[in-house]
Design a protein around this motif. Structure first.
Motif, short mmCIF file in Angstrom:
data_model
loop_
_atom_site.label_atom_id
_atom_site.label_comp_id
_atom_site.label_asym_id
_atom_site.label_seq_id
_atom_site.Cartn_x
_atom_site.Cartn_y
_atom_site.Cartn_z
N PRO A 1 -8.87 8.34 4.73
CA PRO A 1 -9.17 7.19 5.58
C PRO A 1 -9.27 7.60 7.03
O PRO A 1 -8.87 8.69 7.43
CB PRO A 1 -7.95 6.28 5.35
N GLY B 1 0.78 -1.21 0.00
CA GLY B 1 0.00 0.00 0.00
C GLY B 1 0.82 1.27 0.00
O GLY B 1 0.27 2.35 -0.04
N ARG B 2 2.13 1.14 0.08
CA ARG B 2 2.98 2.32 0.07
C ARG B 2 3.39 2.64 -1.36
O ARG B 2 3.76 1.76 -2.11
CB ARG B 2 4.23 2.10 0.91
N ASP C 1 -3.38 10.09 0.35
CA ASP C 1 -2.08 9.94 0.99
C ASP C 1 -2.13 10.55 2.38
O ASP C 1 -3.01 11.36 2.69
CB ASP C 1 -0.96 10.58 0.16
N ARG D 1 2.67 8.22 3.40
CA ARG D 1 2.14 6.91 3.06
C ARG D 1 1.02 7.11 2.05
O ARG D 1 0.13 7.94 2.25
CB ARG D 1 1.62 6.19 4.30
N HIS D 2 1.08 6.36 0.95
CA HIS D 2 0.13 6.52 -0.14
C HIS D 2 -0.83 5.34 -0.19
O HIS D 2 -0.42 4.18 -0.06
CB HIS D 2 0.86 6.62 -1.48
N GLY D 3 -2.10 5.62 -0.41
CA GLY D 3 -3.10 4.61 -0.69
C GLY D 3 -3.57 4.74 -2.12
O GLY D 3 -3.03 5.52 -2.91
N ALA D 4 -4.60 3.98 -2.44
CA ALA D 4 -5.09 3.99 -3.82
C ALA D 4 -5.66 5.34 -4.20
O ALA D 4 -5.53 5.79 -5.35
CB ALA D 4 -6.14 2.90 -4.00
N ARG E 1 -7.18 3.17 9.98
CA ARG E 1 -6.80 2.59 8.70
C ARG E 1 -5.50 3.18 8.16
O ARG E 1 -4.71 2.50 7.53
CB ARG E 1 -7.93 2.81 7.70
N ALA E 2 -5.31 4.46 8.42
CA ALA E 2 -4.11 5.12 7.89
C ALA E 2 -2.85 4.60 8.56
O ALA E 2 -1.81 4.53 7.94
CB ALA E 2 -4.21 6.64 8.09
#
Length: 340
Positions: free
Chosen positions: A334, A51-52, A282, A276-279, A338-339
């Motif tokens: 998020p 997820g990163r 961030d 930290r990056h998600g879909a 979750r983050a």
């Protein structure tokens, strides 16, 4: 007492009395190479978290390996010190296994990477040839995955990438200062502070020296820090442990070659930023490692995920040892659980 030099490129290598007088290449029942080294371990390996988004800098840490010292009374554990300057420069770091995908990275750091297989060396070679930057420290590429000394001289699997051949190891005595000098005509003011712990007799096979050893018992033409162009990339090699100021200068040159920028420019020393990056979002995390309060100005508004009373923030006051977790605004954000 300083240890007797260890000549590279031989299967049977003997140390002098400072290292116990043993032959590390003659272990009973095997023809393997030395299990000695200036460090205790290469470290614990880990893959980047799922997820990163790929960061721009990676530290290669090989499979966990037990290494004996060159003499318990002769040498402390090595600390090449490339990671503290990276922290001070504010860049993000991933700890990755050599077999991981290296394409997301711009700079790889190999701090004393004693064990390196031919396969993983080829991956690093391709990374540099494709435009990546490499920073490797002393005692790198000594043995393969079976703890057998690489033939062809040290660091045999990376010699063409680094543009050097290490002919002898010269561990420094405890508290011994290792004088350094800049190339002629490029002497900084003041002169570089002495290095410590370790030095190697390096012969240039294509690289150029950025710093030299300055005696008193060595000739002034022996390189201490080198840089080499390999394909479209560059590779630096540390044949000693520079002091923090010189080490920061070496790291800054490597970052500049790689085009690596801080996660958040302008942070106070001791304040760390990581993303930290998600879909579809961030999260920016700020950590204050100091005992003082520091103000941080963000380039854009963000959501404070730890304080619902402040939906949007542009300026953050980090208390001593404080933390801020800030989500992006233009995409879905998020929950804090979750983050993190």
């Amino acid at each position: 007492m300083a240890a007797v030099p260890w000549r590279c490129g031989e299967v049977s290598l003997r140390h002098g009395p400072a290292c116990g007088g043993r032959d590390p290449g003659a272990r009973r029942g095997t023809g393997a190479g030395p299990r000695t080294g200036p460090g205790a371990r290469t470290g614990r390996h880990a893959h980047p978290q799922r997820g990163r988004a790929p960061v721009r800098l990676g530290q290669l840490v090989g499979a966990r390996t037990r290494l004996a010292s060159l003499g318990r009374r002769a040498l402390p554990r090595p600390r090449p010190r490339p990671l503290l300057p990276l922290f001070e420069a504010g860049v993000g770091i991933d700890v990755v296994h050599p077999s991981a995908d290296l394409s997301p990275y711009k700079l790889l750091v190999l701090p004393g990477h004693y064990l390196l297989s031919a396969e993983n060396a080829e991956r690093i070679r391709a990374f540099v040839a494709d435009g990546g930057s490499l920073l490797a420290s002393f005692f790198t590429g000594i043995v393969d995955e079976h703890d057998r000394v690489h033939t062809g001289g040290c660091p045999a699997p990376m010699g063409d990438v680094l543009g050097v051949r290490v002919e002898e190891f010269w561990p420094a005595a405890v508290d011994e200062a290792v004088p350094l000098r800049a190339p002629a005509g490029d002497a900084p003011e003041p002169a570089p502070a002495p290095a410590s712990l370790w030095r190697e007799d390096v012969k240039l096979t294509g690289a150029r020296a950025e710093l030299f050893f300055a005696g008193p018992d060595w000739d002034d033409d022996r390189p201490a820090v080198t840089v080499h162009t390999h394909g479209a990339g560059t590779a630096r090699y540390l044949a000693t442990r520079p002091d923090p100021v010189a080490m920061r200068a070496v790291v800054d040159r490597s970052l500049a070659d790689a085009g690596v920028a801080p996660v958040l420019p302008g942070l106070h020393t001791g304040v760390q930023a990581t993303i930290r990056h998600g879909a579809d979002h961030d999260v920016l995390i700020l950590l204050n490692h100091t005992d003082d309060t520091h103000e941080v100005t963000l380039p854009a508004d963000r959501r404070d995920l730890l304080d619902d009373r402040r939906p949007l923030v542009r300026h953050v006051a980090l208390e001593p040892r404080g933390v801020a977790v800030l989500g992006s605004v233009l995409t879905s954000t998020p929950s804090p659980r979750r983050a993190l």
